[in-house]
Design an enzyme around this catalytic site. Structure first.
Site, PDB file in Angstrom:
ATOM      1  N   ASP A   1     -20.014  23.542 -10.020  1.00  0.00           N
ATOM      2  CA  ASP A   1     -19.022  24.493 -10.525  1.00  0.00           C
ATOM      3  C   ASP A   1     -17.638  24.274  -9.935  1.00  0.00           C
ATOM      4  OD1 ASP A   1     -19.452  25.266  -7.943  1.00  0.00           O
ATOM      5  OD2 ASP A   1     -19.968  27.351  -8.413  1.00  0.00           O
TER       6      ASP A   1
ATOM      7  N   ASN B   1      -8.430  -2.964  -2.554  1.00  0.00           N
ATOM      8  CA  ASN B   1      -9.822  -2.681  -2.195  1.00  0.00           C
ATOM      9  C   ASN B   1     -10.156  -1.193  -2.300  1.00  0.00           C
ATOM     10  OD1 ASN B   1      -8.116  -2.402   0.242  1.00  0.00           O
ATOM     11  ND2 ASN B   1     -10.028  -1.908   1.269  1.00  0.00           N
ATOM     12  N   HIS B   2      -9.141  -0.322  -2.314  1.00  0.00           N
ATOM     13  CA  HIS B   2      -9.408   1.108  -2.455  1.00  0.00           C
ATOM     14  C   HIS B   2      -9.423   1.572  -3.910  1.00  0.00           C
ATOM     15  CE1 HIS B   2      -9.664   3.044   1.546  1.00  0.00           C
ATOM     16  NE2 HIS B   2      -9.163   1.880   1.927  1.00  0.00           N
TER      17      HIS B   2
ATOM     18  N   HIS C   1      -3.887  -8.592  -3.059  1.00  0.00           N
ATOM     19  CA  HIS C   1      -3.903  -7.441  -2.154  1.00  0.00           C
ATOM     20  C   HIS C   1      -4.288  -7.828  -0.729  1.00  0.00           C
ATOM     21  CE1 HIS C   1      -4.272  -3.398  -0.680  1.00  0.00           C
ATOM     22  NE2 HIS C   1      -5.477  -3.675  -0.220  1.00  0.00           N
TER      23      HIS C   1
ATOM     24  N   ARG D   1     -13.572  -5.597   9.555  1.00  0.00           N
ATOM     25  CA  ARG D   1     -13.542  -4.728   8.378  1.00  0.00           C
ATOM     26  C   ARG D   1     -14.912  -4.614   7.721  1.00  0.00           C
ATOM     27  NH1 ARG D   1      -8.456  -3.290   6.195  1.00  0.00           N
ATOM     28  NH2 ARG D   1      -6.697  -4.573   6.853  1.00  0.00           N
TER      29      ARG D   1
ATOM     30  N   ASP E   1       0.823  -1.214   0.000  1.00  0.00           N
ATOM     31  CA  ASP E   1       0.000   0.000   0.000  1.00  0.00           C
ATOM     32  C   ASP E   1       0.858   1.265   0.000  1.00  0.00           C
ATOM     33  OD1 ASP E   1      -1.548  -2.197   0.734  1.00  0.00           O
ATOM     34  OD2 ASP E   1      -2.905  -1.000   1.957  1.00  0.00           O
TER      35      ASP E   1
ATOM     36  N   ASP F   1      -6.279   7.189  -1.998  1.00  0.00           N
ATOM     37  CA  ASP F   1      -7.039   7.477  -0.777  1.00  0.00           C
ATOM     38  C   ASP F   1      -6.120   7.756   0.399  1.00  0.00           C
ATOM     39  OD1 ASP F   1      -9.651   7.465  -1.719  1.00  0.00           O
ATOM     40  OD2 ASP F   1      -9.909   5.314  -1.429  1.00  0.00           O
ATOM     41  N   ARG F   2      -6.636   8.592   1.289  1.00  0.00           N
ATOM     42  CA  ARG F   2      -6.015   8.986   2.555  1.00  0.00           C
ATOM     43  C   ARG F   2      -4.850   9.952   2.365  1.00  0.00           C
ATOM     44  NH1 ARG F   2      -7.307   3.401   4.292  1.00  0.00           N
ATOM     45  NH2 ARG F   2      -9.019   3.612   5.780  1.00  0.00           N
TER      46      ARG F   2
ATOM     47  N   ASP G   1     -21.761  20.111  -5.981  1.00  0.00           N
ATOM     48  CA  ASP G   1     -20.904  21.240  -6.331  1.00  0.00           C
ATOM     49  C   ASP G   1     -20.523  21.186  -7.809  1.00  0.00           C
ATOM     50  OD1 ASP G   1     -19.348  23.494  -6.050  1.00  0.00           O
ATOM     51  OD2 ASP G   1     -17.599  22.400  -5.333  1.00  0.00           O
TER      52      ASP G   1
ATOM     53  N   HIS H   1      -1.156   4.462  -0.609  1.00  0.00           N
ATOM     54  CA  HIS H   1      -2.206   5.356  -0.109  1.00  0.00           C
ATOM     55  C   HIS H   1      -1.875   6.840  -0.288  1.00  0.00           C
ATOM     56  CE1 HIS H   1      -5.292   2.769   1.372  1.00  0.00           C
ATOM     57  NE2 HIS H   1      -4.452   2.029   2.087  1.00  0.00           N
TER      58      HIS H   1
ATOM     59  N   GLU I   1     -28.137  26.260   0.532  1.00  0.00           N
ATOM     60  CA  GLU I   1     -27.681  24.957   0.048  1.00  0.00           C
ATOM     61  C   GLU I   1     -27.344  24.035   1.218  1.00  0.00           C
ATOM     62  OE1 GLU I   1     -25.604  26.125  -4.217  1.00  0.00           O
ATOM     63  OE2 GLU I   1     -24.465  26.287  -2.344  1.00  0.00           O
TER      64      GLU I   1
ATOM     65  N   ASP J   1     -18.962  30.847   9.642  1.00  0.00           N
ATOM     66  CA  ASP J   1     -18.360  32.088   9.167  1.00  0.00           C
ATOM     67  C   ASP J   1     -18.376  32.109   7.647  1.00  0.00           C
ATOM     68  OD1 ASP J   1     -17.804  32.860  11.754  1.00  0.00           O
ATOM     69  OD2 ASP J   1     -15.846  31.888  11.761  1.00  0.00           O
TER      70      ASP J   1
ATOM     71  N   ASP K   1      -4.052  -0.483  -3.539  1.00  0.00           N
ATOM     72  CA  ASP K   1      -4.227   0.644  -2.625  1.00  0.00           C
ATOM     73  C   ASP K   1      -3.223   1.751  -2.921  1.00  0.00           C
ATOM     74  OD1 ASP K   1      -6.332  -0.654  -1.494  1.00  0.00           O
ATOM     75  OD2 ASP K   1      -5.574  -0.595   0.561  1.00  0.00           O
TER      76      ASP K   1
ATOM     77  N   SER L   1     -16.444  24.901  -7.161  1.00  0.00           N
ATOM     78  CA  SER L   1     -15.950  26.044  -6.403  1.00  0.00           C
ATOM     79  C   SER L   1     -15.546  25.678  -4.986  1.00  0.00           C
ATOM     80  CB  SER L   1     -17.026  27.133  -6.355  1.00  0.00           C
ATOM     81  OG  SER L   1     -18.156  26.666  -5.615  1.00  0.00           O
TER      82      SER L   1
ATOM     83  N   ASP M   1     -19.393  37.010   0.137  1.00  0.00           N
ATOM     84  CA  ASP M   1     -20.424  36.649  -0.834  1.00  0.00           C
ATOM     85  C   ASP M   1     -21.502  35.764  -0.233  1.00  0.00           C
ATOM     86  OD1 ASP M   1     -19.098  38.025  -2.897  1.00  0.00           O
ATOM     87  OD2 ASP M   1     -17.763  36.311  -3.243  1.00  0.00           O
TER      88      ASP M   1
ATOM     89  N   HIS N   1      -2.529  -4.625   2.331  1.00  0.00           N
ATOM     90  CA  HIS N   1      -3.851  -4.373   2.891  1.00  0.00           C
ATOM     91  C   HIS N   1      -3.868  -4.034   4.372  1.00  0.00           C
ATOM     92  CE1 HIS N   1      -8.180  -4.568   3.008  1.00  0.00           C
ATOM     93  NE2 HIS N   1      -8.257  -5.698   3.661  1.00  0.00           N
TER      94      HIS N   1
ATOM     95  N   ASN O   1     -18.207  33.912   3.867  1.00  0.00           N
ATOM     96  CA  ASN O   1     -17.408  34.993   3.315  1.00  0.00           C
ATOM     97  C   ASN O   1     -18.291  36.159   2.900  1.00  0.00           C
ATOM     98  OD1 ASN O   1     -18.589  34.289   0.870  1.00  0.00           O
ATOM     99  ND2 ASN O   1     -16.808  33.125   0.165  1.00  0.00           N
TER     100      ASN O   1
END
Length: 632
Positions: free
Chosen positions: A567, A240-241, A292, A362, A179, A211-212, A565, A181, A576, A605, A208, A569, A609, A389, A607
């Site tokens: 766009d 598996n990932h 794996h 698991r 792995d 991810d992470r 999402d 990762h 939303e 908080d 793997d 952004s 906009d 794994h 922004n």
């Protein structure tokens, strides 16, 4: 005579003083050695229980895969317009089964202002070296080249069998990596220590890749480039990932969409298809099986070699969408028996006990014992099984009398200094040679006790978060043990409650001093286990259960947001947020008042906009504490 006696007396006194000095020095040395060994042992205990915490939480998280897959389907049905469900689930507007997407990259222009690496096909080793240097400097490969690379990779992978057979000689040893990762520095260090892939330096990467970590995309680019240059000497197994549903939860999808805002969905669409074409196993010299995860008592290599692996886009069971029925009729999936064959080799773990039992920890695959290993090796005339794994502090581990080897190549996996990575060199004698390493940019200046302290603090923080998100259930269970409502229970009762609710199989008695306060009479103040964490931001008037739920399911909320999402952004408005929460709460059956949701939205908080970076918002809940204590 007197002189002689006097002289003898002086010599005896000097000899006695020297003897006393040596004896004192020896005692001091022994005392220092005992103290040093005691401290080293204490540090090792702290390091080991910290790693156990990390691993237990990781497995508990994976155990929720069934809920995750059902939620993913629910999300697609309710968060996306009906006409776009099928397209969004794959992240593109073309079918991976056709060649219509092959010309897609040709329509993308690379501007003159682009200063990153440029690729021209067919690739050669000079392209690979240039690319390695660029990615090492954290440059981003343009989407045009990425898409072309993926198209070429798919073409090569389609020609490979489910089980790849390779051979080695004394002039051509093979290197096996586990792995990664998303840890690019580990991959670069392996190539630095072991040499770049070539016809005389073949590699097997055992799944793997993603991810992470933060650089999963860069790792895939490097691996795919070498696969195209050396298709017969560079081998990739599926892990598996390499599964688009897990990628939605564990970070890879988010990484791609962030790095390639305009073409991220198309890239993910191609990768979903490429992952399904990755070979499932590799056999070296007809004697060493590399998969794996592991095996089960029903593993059949002949059946694995015959199934149509590309039909298994994900191992997560999902409810069928209405819009997918037509596709399902045209492209029939694997049978449940075939699916289990793949599930077992990608998700299983070795066990000391004989037999084969479901891997409840698991939530997928099985635990296989030494007898299961012996049966499979004997049946196919194999010598050993190499798998990955599973996190290992030293980067590798031997079980089942050395017949099962676990290799894990991601160093600093849980925290800086938490573990070494390793890879295997193997010649025709098929004797594994282990090479360990550790990317030490963040740890070389720290002392051992400082590294252990950092690991321990990070592990306890993760554990405290897990405790917090189960606060209500824990409190209810504690109350049953505290009939007189004293706020105190025995250590045995406290440990039993923690295990029954969290189900992490941790040494709770050992962890007691780190998690709760204890009275002089030995009773545990069980409410104190919720008092060790600081709130990321004050939200005194927000419904506590709402915050707990948000903390617990923040990854799932991130999945919804990635789909909504459009766009790219990364921003979300208060309206939303309210809409997303209502969809999510309807799935979980959470009954929260609109006023509570409004207060939560108002506490953010935003922004100028009126929007907020949703990822930053979720991170604010990574370390939380009960709001009542904060208000107090």
């Amino acid at each position: 005579m007197e002189c002689t006696i006097s002289t003898m007396g002086c010599n005896a006194s000097a000899h006695y003083s020297k003897h006393k000095y040596n004896e004192t020095a020896i005692k001091a040395t022994v005392l220092i050695q005992r103290w040093y060994r005691c401290k080293r042992a204490q540090l090792e205990v702290r390091r080991r229980y910290s790693l156990t915490i990390f691993q237990s939480i990781e497995y508990a998280d994976e155990q929720e895969q069934t809920q995750l897959s059902n939620f993913f389907t629910f999300m697609l049905e309710h968060c996306v317009h009906r006409g776009e469900v099928a397209r969004t689930s794959t992240g593109s507007d073309v079918s991976p089964g056709t060649d219509s997407y092959v010309i897609k990259y040709e329509k993308i222009d690379v501007p003159d202002s682009y200063r990153g690496p440029r690729l021209s096909f067919p690739l050669d080793i000079s392209h690979a070296k240039t690319l390695l240097n660029a990615l090492k400097d954290r440059q981003l490969l343009h989407a045009r080249y990425v898409l072309q690379l993926l198209c070429e990779t798919r073409r090569v992978l389609k020609e490979k069998p489910n089980i790849t057979h390779v051979s080695v000689s004394y002039f051509k040893e093979i290197t096996i990596c586990g792995d990664l990762h998303g840890n690019l520095d580990d991959l670069l260090l392996v190539f630095h220590k072991n040499g770049l892939p070539s016809e005389n330096n073949p590699y097997v990467f055992n799944g793997d890749f993603v991810d992470r970590g933060k650089n999963s995309m860069e790792i895939l680019i490097i691996l795919f480039v070498f696969l195209l240059i050396y298709p017969n000497d560079f081998h990739l197994n599926r892990g598996n990932h390499e599964d688009y549903i897990l990628n939605m939860k564990y970070g890879f999808a988010k990484e791609v969409l962030k790095k390639y805002k305009d073409h991220g969905k198309t890239i993910l669409h191609h990768l979903q298809d490429i992952f399904s074409w990755l070979p499932l196993a590799t056999i070296v010299n007809n004697k060493v099986l590399i998969v794996h995860g592991g095996i089960s008592d029903t593993t059949d290599l002949d059946s694995l070699n015959l199934l149509e692996r590309n039909k298994l886009k994900t191992l997560m069971k999902t409810r069928k969408l209405e819009t997918d029925k037509k596709n399902q009729e045209e492209h029939s999936e694997l049978t449940e028996k075939e699916r289990k064959q793949v599930l077992d080799i990608l998700w299983s773990d070795p066990n000391k006990q004989h037999g084969c039992t479901p891997n409840q920890r698991r939530g997928g695959g099985c635990y296989f014992g030494p007898d299961t290993t012996d049966q499979l090796l004997k049946r196919y005339n194999l010598k050993m099984l190499i798998r990955s794994h599973e996190f290992k502090p030293d980067g590798y581990d031997l079980t089942h009398n050395g017949k099962v080897i676990t290799i894990f190549s991601a160093s600093n996996y849980y925290e800086a200094g938490s573990n070494r990575g390793a890879y295997i060199r193997m010649n025709p004698d098929l004797v594994p040679h282990f090479i360990q390493y550790q990317v030490c940019a963040c740890t070389d200046k720290k002392k051992n006790w400082e590294r252990v302290k950092t690991i321990e603090q990070s592990a306890l923080q993760n554990l405290q978060e897990r405790i917090f998100v189960h606060k209500r259930k824990l409190m209810d269970t504690f109350a049953k043990c505290d009939c007189k409502n004293t706020g105190r229970i025995s250590i045995s009762d406290w440990a039993a409650v923690m295990e029954s609710v969290l189900q992490l199989k941790l040494p709770w008695r050992m962890l007691r001093s780190r998690l709760v306060k204890t009275d002089p009479d030995g009773k545990v103040d069980y409410m104190s286990c919720f008092c060790y964490m600081d709130t990321a931001r004050p939200m005194h008037q927000v419904q506590p259960t709402l915050v707990e739920t948000l903390c617990k399911y923040r990854r799932d909320l991130q999945m919804i947001f990635n789909v909504l999402d459009e766009d790219r952004s990364g921003l979300i408005s208060p309206n939303e947020f309210r809409k997303m929460w209502k969809i999510f709460s309807s799935y979980l059956g959470i009954h929260s008042h609109d006023e509570a949701v409004d207060k939560l939205a108002q506490s953010i908080d935003f922004n100028k906009d009126g929007n907020i970076d949703f990822s930053e918002f979720l991170e604010a809940f990574h370390v939380v504490h009960q709001l009542e204590n904060k208000a107090a």
